[in-house]
Design a protein around this motif. Structure first.
Motif, PDB file in Angstrom:
ATOM      1  N   CYS A   7      10.218  10.046  53.688  1.00 36.01           N
ATOM      2  CA  CYS A   7       9.314  10.291  52.834  1.00 36.01           C
ATOM      3  C   CYS A   7       9.829   9.731  51.309  1.00 36.01           C
ATOM      4  O   CYS A   7      10.955   9.079  51.065  1.00 36.01           O
ATOM      5  CB  CYS A   7       9.336  11.754  52.508  1.00 36.01           C
ATOM      6  SG  CYS A   7       8.772  12.450  54.221  1.00 36.01           S
ATOM      7  N   ARG A   8       8.900   9.656  50.219  1.00 28.30           N
ATOM      8  CA  ARG A   8       9.267   9.820  48.783  1.00 28.30           C
ATOM      9  C   ARG A   8       9.676  10.732  48.282  1.00 28.30           C
ATOM     10  O   ARG A   8       9.583  11.997  48.884  1.00 28.30           O
ATOM     11  CB  ARG A   8       8.213   8.895  48.203  1.00 28.30           C
ATOM     12  CG  ARG A   8       6.950   9.965  47.962  1.00 28.30           C
ATOM     13  CD  ARG A   8       5.506   9.064  47.492  1.00 28.30           C
ATOM     14  NE  ARG A   8       4.733   9.909  47.326  1.00 28.30           N
ATOM     15  CZ  ARG A   8       3.425   9.646  46.865  1.00 28.30           C
ATOM     16  NH1 ARG A   8       3.348   8.662  46.576  1.00 28.30           N
ATOM     17  NH2 ARG A   8       2.379  10.486  46.879  1.00 28.30           N
ATOM     18  N   PHE A   9      10.362  10.842  47.289  1.00 24.36           N
ATOM     19  CA  PHE A   9      10.726  12.113  46.556  1.00 24.36           C
ATOM     20  C   PHE A   9       9.710  12.527  45.241  1.00 24.36           C
ATOM     21  O   PHE A   9       9.551  11.195  44.630  1.00 24.36           O
ATOM     22  CB  PHE A   9      12.166  12.138  45.799  1.00 24.36           C
ATOM     23  CG  PHE A   9      12.478  13.620  45.467  1.00 24.36           C
ATOM     24  CD1 PHE A   9      13.003  14.494  46.053  1.00 24.36           C
ATOM     25  CD2 PHE A   9      12.336  13.865  44.079  1.00 24.36           C
ATOM     26  CE1 PHE A   9      13.344  15.874  45.768  1.00 24.36           C
ATOM     27  CE2 PHE A   9      12.311  15.144  43.436  1.00 24.36           C
ATOM     28  CZ  PHE A   9      13.052  16.151  44.269  1.00 24.36           C
ATOM     29  N   SER A  10       9.091  13.455  45.278  1.00 28.81           N
ATOM     30  CA  SER A  10       8.125  13.710  44.142  1.00 28.81           C
ATOM     31  C   SER A  10       8.833  14.519  42.994  1.00 28.81           C
ATOM     32  O   SER A  10       9.375  15.488  42.847  1.00 28.81           O
ATOM     33  CB  SER A  10       7.107  14.650  44.758  1.00 28.81           C
ATOM     34  OG  SER A  10       6.163  14.852  43.431  1.00 28.81           O
ATOM     35  N   MET A  11       9.094  13.750  41.844  1.00 27.32           N
ATOM     36  CA  MET A  11      10.012  14.151  40.727  1.00 27.32           C
ATOM     37  C   MET A  11       8.933  14.790  39.757  1.00 27.32           C
ATOM     38  O   MET A  11       7.868  14.044  39.445  1.00 27.32           O
ATOM     39  CB  MET A  11      10.867  13.139  40.077  1.00 27.32           C
ATOM     40  CG  MET A  11      11.553  13.523  38.866  1.00 27.32           C
ATOM     41  SD  MET A  11      12.250  12.177  38.074  1.00 27.32           S
ATOM     42  CE  MET A  11      13.453  11.546  39.400  1.00 27.32           C
ATOM     43  N   GLY A  12       9.156  16.063  39.082  1.00 27.26           N
ATOM     44  CA  GLY A  12       8.384  16.569  38.159  1.00 27.26           C
ATOM     45  C   GLY A  12       8.288  15.774  36.898  1.00 27.26           C
ATOM     46  O   GLY A  12       9.032  15.005  36.631  1.00 27.26           O
ATOM     47  N   ALA A  13       7.554  16.194  35.776  1.00 26.79           N
ATOM     48  CA  ALA A  13       7.516  15.832  34.473  1.00 26.79           C
ATOM     49  C   ALA A  13       8.794  16.359  33.818  1.00 26.79           C
ATOM     50  O   ALA A  13       8.439  16.943  32.719  1.00 26.79           O
ATOM     51  CB  ALA A  13       6.210  16.066  33.919  1.00 26.79           C
ATOM     52  N   TYR A  14       9.745  15.725  34.191  1.00 24.22           N
ATOM     53  CA  TYR A  14      10.987  16.463  33.737  1.00 24.22           C
ATOM     54  C   TYR A  14      11.469  15.774  32.132  1.00 24.22           C
ATOM     55  O   TYR A  14      11.011  14.881  31.778  1.00 24.22           O
ATOM     56  CB  TYR A  14      12.206  16.206  34.428  1.00 24.22           C
ATOM     57  CG  TYR A  14      12.038  16.832  35.766  1.00 24.22           C
ATOM     58  CD1 TYR A  14      11.301  17.849  36.102  1.00 24.22           C
ATOM     59  CD2 TYR A  14      12.671  16.410  36.889  1.00 24.22           C
ATOM     60  CE1 TYR A  14      11.178  18.618  37.183  1.00 24.22           C
ATOM     61  CE2 TYR A  14      12.609  16.893  38.097  1.00 24.22           C
ATOM     62  CZ  TYR A  14      11.814  18.092  38.267  1.00 24.22           C
ATOM     63  OH  TYR A  14      11.621  18.690  39.377  1.00 24.22           O
TER      64      TYR A  14
ATOM     65  N   GLU B 212      16.582  13.357  29.967  1.00 19.18           N
ATOM     66  CA  GLU B 212      17.918  13.769  30.586  1.00 19.18           C
ATOM     67  C   GLU B 212      17.888  14.127  32.000  1.00 19.18           C
ATOM     68  O   GLU B 212      18.750  13.701  32.871  1.00 19.18           O
ATOM     69  CB  GLU B 212      18.608  14.833  29.749  1.00 19.18           C
ATOM     70  CG  GLU B 212      20.256  15.090  30.129  1.00 19.18           C
ATOM     71  CD  GLU B 212      20.317  16.302  31.382  1.00 19.18           C
ATOM     72  OE1 GLU B 212      21.130  15.940  31.907  1.00 19.18           O
ATOM     73  OE2 GLU B 212      19.279  17.069  31.287  1.00 19.18           O
ATOM     74  N   ARG B 213      17.057  15.138  32.263  1.00 22.01           N
ATOM     75  CA  ARG B 213      16.902  15.415  33.500  1.00 22.01           C
ATOM     76  C   ARG B 213      16.343  14.627  34.435  1.00 22.01           C
ATOM     77  O   ARG B 213      16.819  14.378  35.824  1.00 22.01           O
ATOM     78  CB  ARG B 213      16.045  16.899  33.664  1.00 22.01           C
ATOM     79  CG  ARG B 213      15.855  17.501  35.172  1.00 22.01           C
ATOM     80  CD  ARG B 213      15.013  18.830  34.892  1.00 22.01           C
ATOM     81  NE  ARG B 213      14.875  19.527  36.405  1.00 22.01           N
ATOM     82  CZ  ARG B 213      14.195  20.455  36.625  1.00 22.01           C
ATOM     83  NH1 ARG B 213      13.128  21.093  35.455  1.00 22.01           N
ATOM     84  NH2 ARG B 213      14.118  20.802  37.688  1.00 22.01           N
ATOM     85  N   ALA B 214      15.455  13.716  34.175  1.00 19.88           N
ATOM     86  CA  ALA B 214      15.244  12.552  34.784  1.00 19.88           C
ATOM     87  C   ALA B 214      15.984  11.674  35.561  1.00 19.88           C
ATOM     88  O   ALA B 214      16.145  11.209  36.447  1.00 19.88           O
ATOM     89  CB  ALA B 214      13.613  11.996  34.314  1.00 19.88           C
TER      90      ALA B 214
ATOM     91  N   ALA C 288       7.961   7.246  28.459  1.00 25.29           N
ATOM     92  CA  ALA C 288       9.264   7.186  28.356  1.00 25.29           C
ATOM     93  C   ALA C 288      10.256   7.538  29.606  1.00 25.29           C
ATOM     94  O   ALA C 288      11.096   7.208  29.924  1.00 25.29           O
ATOM     95  CB  ALA C 288       9.668   8.271  27.244  1.00 25.29           C
ATOM     96  N   ARG C 289       9.529   8.623  30.341  1.00 26.49           N
ATOM     97  CA  ARG C 289       9.895   9.051  31.434  1.00 26.49           C
ATOM     98  C   ARG C 289      10.107   7.905  32.702  1.00 26.49           C
ATOM     99  O   ARG C 289      11.114   7.910  33.296  1.00 26.49           O
ATOM    100  CB  ARG C 289       9.363  10.265  31.838  1.00 26.49           C
ATOM    101  CG  ARG C 289      10.053  11.052  33.349  1.00 26.49           C
ATOM    102  CD  ARG C 289       9.170  12.166  33.855  1.00 26.49           C
ATOM    103  NE  ARG C 289       8.930  13.060  32.674  1.00 26.49           N
ATOM    104  CZ  ARG C 289       7.398  13.241  32.111  1.00 26.49           C
ATOM    105  NH1 ARG C 289       6.509  12.360  32.644  1.00 26.49           N
ATOM    106  NH2 ARG C 289       7.443  13.876  31.135  1.00 26.49           N
ATOM    107  N   VAL C 290       8.932   7.448  32.697  1.00 26.72           N
ATOM    108  CA  VAL C 290       8.777   6.341  33.892  1.00 26.72           C
ATOM    109  C   VAL C 290       9.992   5.193  33.300  1.00 26.72           C
ATOM    110  O   VAL C 290      10.472   4.619  34.443  1.00 26.72           O
ATOM    111  CB  VAL C 290       7.542   5.776  33.948  1.00 26.72           C
ATOM    112  CG1 VAL C 290       7.512   4.678  34.530  1.00 26.72           C
ATOM    113  CG2 VAL C 290       6.630   6.676  34.365  1.00 26.72           C
TER     114      VAL C 290
END
Length: 372
Positions: A136-143, A146-148, A176-178
């Motif tokens: 599977c892939r991991f689904s990361m939230g809109a963090y 720093e957390r991302a 910025a998160r991407v």
């Protein structure tokens, strides 16, 4: 064999703090789901799970319990649980929508049918088309950034080769998160994004242009549900492949996606589609039209996750090798409701080859976490 009772349990299961979800749909800190048990005169029981989320399908745990208890159950008592087609016909002619509630009943019936036949559900669906161990892939939230960054380091260390980043909120923050996730994971691993229908076509295209240098492989559901033309517009305008998810609940939706040439891949799963049989029908139809499928998620517990795994294992067109799916819901939760949790090692989940869904619900844990 006849159904003698359907018992429902609305449960409240918190997510682990480090895995709480943030997306265009809002925050998901606690799962309010419906677990049910279908009992028969043969002494064989089946378990089901309605992974309801009001802002996703419009269903709530209280509504799912009500429609199961007061509408579906009276019509299903005395019916053969192994007659899956008959069960689905009763559910569909009785109520529109209510996909997750219907799926909970149907997966419980598949569980019973597999136990009665002494075969895992994937064998009843046509046999294994791939390994029972699914990457599977991991689904990361809109963090936050720093957390991302921290989570990306942890995920790469855990062996994940595909990371999905939630976007569809503020475009500047999303870009910025991407950026930070790509810089942290390096150039060789796969990065996908998911807007959860949070943007219109113009915003999605503009955001994707800003993210082009970050080598995004796949853009999942950039535009609102119901607007197939908007999804097609984005697909024509960007380089990454486009995945349809929030827009595709049933076979009619899948046909519209394909008719509009709106996507490169369709995301399916039994809860959203109203059952294992309906997921299989969408996957088959898409394959006949040259469109691969993958498996989505609503952060399921072990019961619905097992149903998802069986759907993947049995469907040749469930192309999780090229488009890794999301079947890691049990790992997001603090509590398991089964005695034999699905084995999850990093990005890999393995479904048992034992009869039925292959899981044994611990009803004492279910009752301890029930909300009524």
């Amino acid at each position: 064999m006849k159904i003698t009772a359907i018992k429902t349990y609305p449960v409240r299961i918190p997510l682990k703090p480090e895995r709480r979800m943030i997306s265009a749909l809002g925050k998901h800190d606690v799962s309010h789901y419906l677990v049910l048990r279908v009992e028969t005169d043969a002494g064989i029981e089946g378990a089901g799970e309605a992974t309801v989320l009001c802002r996703w399908s419009g269903e709530t745990v209280w509504g799912a319990q009500a429609i199961v208890d007061h509408v579906f159950t009276p019509l299903l008592l005395g019916h053969d649980p192994c007659d899956i087609d008959g069960i689905n016909q009763i559910l569909d002619r009785t109520a529109q929508g209510n996909w997750f509630a219907k799926s909970a009943i149907e997966m419980a019936c598949w569980d019973i049918k597999g136990k009665e036949a002494r075969q895992p559900v994937y064998e009843l669906l046509g046999g294994a088309a791939r390994s029972r161990s699914i990457k599977c892939r991991f689904s990361m939230g809109a963090y936050s950034l720093e957390r991302a960054e921290r989570r990306t380091k942890e995920l790469v260390a855990a062996g994940f080769t595909t990371i999905k980043v939630k976007v569809g909120t503020n475009p500047d923050e999303d870009v910025a998160r991407v950026k930070i996730v790509r810089e942290t994971m390096g150039p060789d691993l796969e990065l996908t994004i998911d807007a959860n229908a949070g943007w219109d076509a113009r915003t999605a295209i503009a955001a994707m242009q800003r993210m082009q240098e970050y080598n995004v492989a796949l853009f999942e559901q950039p535009t609102p549900r119901g607007d197939f033309a908007a999804l097609a517009e984005v697909r024509r305008a960007i380089e990454p492949e486009v995945m349809a998810d929030d827009i595709c609940f049933d076979l009619a939706d899948a046909k519209e996606c394909i008719r509009n040439e709106a996507c490169d891949v369709i995301n399916v799963y039994p809860g959203k589609n109203g059952g294992i049989s309906k997921t299989a029908a969408i996957v088959k139809y898409a394959g006949e039209h040259g469109v691969p499928c993958s498996i989505g998620s609503n952060l399921e517990l072990d019961i619905a996750s097992a149903a998802m795994c069986h759907s993947v294992v049995a469907s040749p067109n469930m192309n999780v090798e090229q488009y890794p799916g999301d079947i890691l819901g049990p790992e997001y939760h603090e509590i398991s409701v089964v005695k034999n949790p699905l084995v999850i090692e990093g990005p890999v989940i393995t479904v048992p080859d034992t009869p039925g869904l292959g899981i044994e619900v611990d009803w004492s844990i279910v009752e301890a976490n029930a909300t009524n």
